[in-house]
Motif scaffolding. Structure first.
Motif, PDB file in Angstrom:
ATOM      1  N   ALA A   1     -12.875  -1.690  -0.698  1.00  0.00           N
ATOM      2  CA  ALA A   1     -12.116  -2.858  -0.247  1.00  0.00           C
ATOM      3  C   ALA A   1     -10.832  -3.017  -1.048  1.00  0.00           C
ATOM      4  O   ALA A   1      -9.775  -3.364  -0.493  1.00  0.00           O
ATOM      5  CB  ALA A   1     -12.983  -4.116  -0.374  1.00  0.00           C
ATOM      6  N   ARG A   2     -10.891  -2.764  -2.351  1.00  0.00           N
ATOM      7  CA  ARG A   2      -9.691  -2.875  -3.182  1.00  0.00           C
ATOM      8  C   ARG A   2      -8.658  -1.817  -2.797  1.00  0.00           C
ATOM      9  O   ARG A   2      -7.457  -2.105  -2.746  1.00  0.00           O
ATOM     10  CB  ARG A   2     -10.067  -2.743  -4.659  1.00  0.00           C
ATOM     11  N   PHE A   3      -9.122  -0.605  -2.554  1.00  0.00           N
ATOM     12  CA  PHE A   3      -8.195   0.456  -2.154  1.00  0.00           C
ATOM     13  C   PHE A   3      -7.473   0.096  -0.855  1.00  0.00           C
ATOM     14  O   PHE A   3      -6.324   0.495  -0.643  1.00  0.00           O
ATOM     15  CB  PHE A   3      -8.937   1.779  -1.955  1.00  0.00           C
ATOM     16  N   ALA A   4      -8.144  -0.625   0.018  1.00  0.00           N
ATOM     17  CA  ALA A   4      -7.583  -0.934   1.335  1.00  0.00           C
ATOM     18  C   ALA A   4      -6.610  -2.104   1.317  1.00  0.00           C
ATOM     19  O   ALA A   4      -6.019  -2.427   2.356  1.00  0.00           O
ATOM     20  CB  ALA A   4      -8.724  -1.232   2.323  1.00  0.00           C
ATOM     21  N   ASN A   5      -6.415  -2.746   0.160  1.00  0.00           N
ATOM     22  CA  ASN A   5      -5.513  -3.902   0.048  1.00  0.00           C
ATOM     23  C   ASN A   5      -4.094  -3.485   0.437  1.00  0.00           C
ATOM     24  O   ASN A   5      -3.437  -2.738  -0.296  1.00  0.00           O
ATOM     25  CB  ASN A   5      -5.545  -4.425  -1.388  1.00  0.00           C
ATOM     26  N   PRO A   6      -3.564  -3.953   1.580  1.00  0.00           N
ATOM     27  CA  PRO A   6      -2.251  -3.483   2.044  1.00  0.00           C
ATOM     28  C   PRO A   6      -1.088  -4.114   1.293  1.00  0.00           C
ATOM     29  O   PRO A   6       0.053  -3.679   1.447  1.00  0.00           O
ATOM     30  CB  PRO A   6      -2.242  -3.912   3.517  1.00  0.00           C
TER      31      PRO A   6
ATOM     32  N   PHE B 146       0.970   5.700   0.111  1.00  0.00           N
ATOM     33  CA  PHE B 146       0.282   4.638  -0.629  1.00  0.00           C
ATOM     34  C   PHE B 146      -1.237   4.793  -0.530  1.00  0.00           C
ATOM     35  O   PHE B 146      -1.759   5.409   0.409  1.00  0.00           O
ATOM     36  CB  PHE B 146       0.677   3.264  -0.089  1.00  0.00           C
ATOM     37  N   VAL B 147      -1.929   4.182  -1.491  1.00  0.00           N
ATOM     38  CA  VAL B 147      -3.391   4.238  -1.515  1.00  0.00           C
ATOM     39  C   VAL B 147      -3.976   3.639  -0.249  1.00  0.00           C
ATOM     40  O   VAL B 147      -4.915   4.203   0.343  1.00  0.00           O
ATOM     41  CB  VAL B 147      -3.934   3.516  -2.764  1.00  0.00           C
ATOM     42  N   HIS B 148      -3.450   2.492   0.188  1.00  0.00           N
ATOM     43  CA  HIS B 148      -4.058   1.850   1.359  1.00  0.00           C
ATOM     44  C   HIS B 148      -3.885   2.697   2.617  1.00  0.00           C
ATOM     45  O   HIS B 148      -4.709   2.634   3.531  1.00  0.00           O
ATOM     46  CB  HIS B 148      -3.493   0.424   1.565  1.00  0.00           C
ATOM     47  N   GLU B 149      -2.838   3.510   2.682  1.00  0.00           N
ATOM     48  CA  GLU B 149      -2.683   4.428   3.812  1.00  0.00           C
ATOM     49  C   GLU B 149      -3.696   5.571   3.712  1.00  0.00           C
ATOM     50  O   GLU B 149      -4.306   5.953   4.717  1.00  0.00           O
ATOM     51  CB  GLU B 149      -1.266   5.011   3.817  1.00  0.00           C
ATOM     52  N   ALA B 150      -3.871   6.081   2.503  1.00  0.00           N
ATOM     53  CA  ALA B 150      -4.779   7.220   2.325  1.00  0.00           C
ATOM     54  C   ALA B 150      -6.219   6.836   2.621  1.00  0.00           C
ATOM     55  O   ALA B 150      -6.958   7.591   3.268  1.00  0.00           O
ATOM     56  CB  ALA B 150      -4.653   7.762   0.900  1.00  0.00           C
ATOM     57  N   ILE B 151      -6.654   5.659   2.167  1.00  0.00           N
ATOM     58  CA  ILE B 151      -8.057   5.278   2.381  1.00  0.00           C
ATOM     59  C   ILE B 151      -8.301   4.931   3.842  1.00  0.00           C
ATOM     60  O   ILE B 151      -9.451   4.948   4.313  1.00  0.00           O
ATOM     61  CB  ILE B 151      -8.463   4.102   1.466  1.00  0.00           C
ATOM     62  N   ALA B 152      -7.238   4.645   4.609  1.00  0.00           N
ATOM     63  CA  ALA B 152      -7.384   4.399   6.050  1.00  0.00           C
ATOM     64  C   ALA B 152      -7.499   5.697   6.836  1.00  0.00           C
ATOM     65  O   ALA B 152      -7.829   5.667   8.032  1.00  0.00           O
ATOM     66  CB  ALA B 152      -6.197   3.581   6.565  1.00  0.00           C
ATOM     67  N   ASP B 153      -7.252   6.842   6.198  1.00  0.00           N
ATOM     68  CA  ASP B 153      -7.397   8.157   6.814  1.00  0.00           C
ATOM     69  C   ASP B 153      -8.895   8.485   6.819  1.00  0.00           C
ATOM     70  O   ASP B 153      -9.511   8.615   5.764  1.00  0.00           O
ATOM     71  CB  ASP B 153      -6.612   9.173   5.976  1.00  0.00           C
TER      72      ASP B 153
END
Length: 459
Positions: free
Chosen positions: A342-347, A300-307
């Protein structure tokens, strides 16, 4: 029990619903009534109808299959939009869609609706490949005959024969200068099929540019079950999205339009700065996260942006893109970049990287290559995008994961013939399928090759 006009009274308390007469006239026909349209244009139009405007119900056209018709028609066109964030989800029933037609099965009905005097707008979310462009940007006439072009031409011909006014044709797809591209491609089709109609189209119809921005992940069965538990009704057409929404439209209409700007849309003289920021920053970052994120094992996007590695690449991509964008009045690009992160990080969104990775050959030019070309003209590079290109090339090789792309076969054949040492030149060099957008120099090729070498050992 399914959501429908008859079961609206069974909805759980606190769910907003249409307050208007849904039997009123249809003013908009929309090609490509997927989840994005339902979360964006139809959502804005529903707000207009709830505010007392009339005559703007939407007739949807499904281009590829009857799936959306099977979702919405048994529900009288009703569906829900649920906004997800870190707080409690907010759900609203949208009633602006009258019904869904299927292009092949209902071709006569589609033309009838376009030819109806009540219709004032035909809009589009058919994805980049739905415009049937060849590598040089011109129209692929044989392919176009299988798309929306003949349906639209039939309806327009009947309007002309009846002495009716022209229409606003409103593209809402992620194409640079989408309205101008639609005008050029439709003109090319009409000049091949009906030159008199081509002249009438140029004189009476308008094709404003637009930019749309809202993240709408694909809906899953778990989403539907959770929603049913909250609503007390089953909604097969439900869409889930983020609270943020932006719609910017060029002020160039052939006739009346809904008051979308009373509900958050922006009607502006020039869409280009907003469009460039969205394509090069949001969409460019999404594609980078998709191909690199899948290679790093994320879903998911929120996982990728947390990398941390991927976040640094995304921040670098945005920093490189910003100087290539001539910001419009009041457009704050650094703030836009922060909001995107911030939007990318929306879990709560569960936006799948594999969904973003679809049709990359159609998306890469606007999302990455325009930035690369603009920076190359200034003697600058963008290492983050070159990294992304390496991940994309690995993706389309065809042996890493399933590739959903209209150019999947020719790209795989290029890999077979050129190999890892020649694939960059085969795709981007003279004669390559993407050469018209950007041609790498020796240092660019070396950088991409180095990234491909480093990815060779990735499982």
């Amino acid at each position: 029990m399914r959501l429908s006009q008859a079961t609206l009274g069974e909805l759980a308390d606190g769910v907003a619903r249409p307050l208007y007469d849904r039997g009123q006239g249809v003013g908009i026909l929309h090609f490509g009534i997927g989840a994005f349209h339902r979360a964006q244009q139809a959502w804005y139009t529903d707000a207009c109808l709830n505010a007392g405007e009339a005559g703007w119900m939407i007739e949807g056209v499904s281009m590829r299959s009857a799936a959306v018709a099977h979702q919405l028609d048994p529900q009288d066109g009703l569906y829900t939009v649920t906004e997800r964030s870190s707080g409690a989800p907010r759900t609203r029933v949208v009633g602006s869609v009258r019904e869904v037609l299927v292009a092949g099965r209902d071709a006569a009905a589609v033309a009838d609706r376009i030819a109806d005097a009540a219709c004032r707008i035909v809009s589009f979310t058919v994805t980049e490949k739905g415009y049937c462009r060849q590598a040089d940007g011109s129209l692929d006439i044989p392919l176009a005959r299988e798309g929306f072009y003949p349906l639209l031409a039939d309806g327009l011909a009947r309007r002309r024969a009846a002495g009716l006014f022209g229409l606003t044709l409103l593209s809402c797809d992620n194409l640079s200068a989408n309205g101008r591209q639609l005008s050029r491609l439709m003109t090319q089709y009409l000049e091949e099929t009906d030159r008199d109609l081509a002249a009438w189209f140029a004189d009476t119809c308008r094709t404003p540019d637009s930019m749309v921005d809202r993240i709408v992940p694909a809906t899953g069965e778990d989403d539907l079950r959770d929603l049913e538990a909250r609503l007390g009704l089953r909604d097969e057409g439900a869409v889930f999205t983020e609270p943020f929404s932006q719609w910017v439209i060029e002020d160039d209409f052939a006739g009346p339009r809904p008051g979308w700007d009373d509900h958050g849309a922006q009607i502006v003289p020039d869409v280009a700065p907003f469009e460039a920021a969205k394509l090069r920053m949001l969409n460019g970052a999404h594609s980078l996260l998709a191909y690199a994120g899948l290679d790093r094992g994320h879903t998911f996007v929120h996982e990728a942006i947390a990398d941390p590695h991927l976040r640094a690449l995304v921040e670098a991509l945005m920093a490189d893109a910003m100087p290539t964008i001539a910001a419009g009045p009041g457009q704050d690009l650094p703030s836009y970049a922060e909001a995107l992160l911030a939007r990318f990080a929306n879990p709560a969104l569960h936006h799948r990287l594999a969904q973003i990775a679809i049709d990359g050959s159609q998306k890469v030019p606007q999302r990455w290559l325009d930035t690369l070309a603009a920076r190359q003209a200034r003697g600058l590079r963008s290492p983050a995008i070159l990294t992304g290109i390496a991940h994309w090339l690995r993706h389309v090789r065809g042996d890493v994961r399933a590739v959903d792309d209209p150019a999947a076969r020719p790209l795989a054949e290029l890999w077979h013939s050129a190999g890892r040492g020649g694939i960059v030149g085969a795709v981007f060099g003279p004669g390559g399928p993407l050469a018209s957008h950007w041609q790498p120099d020796v240092k660019d090729v070396a950088a991409i090759d180095a990234h491909l070498d480093s990815l060779a050992s990735v499982a």
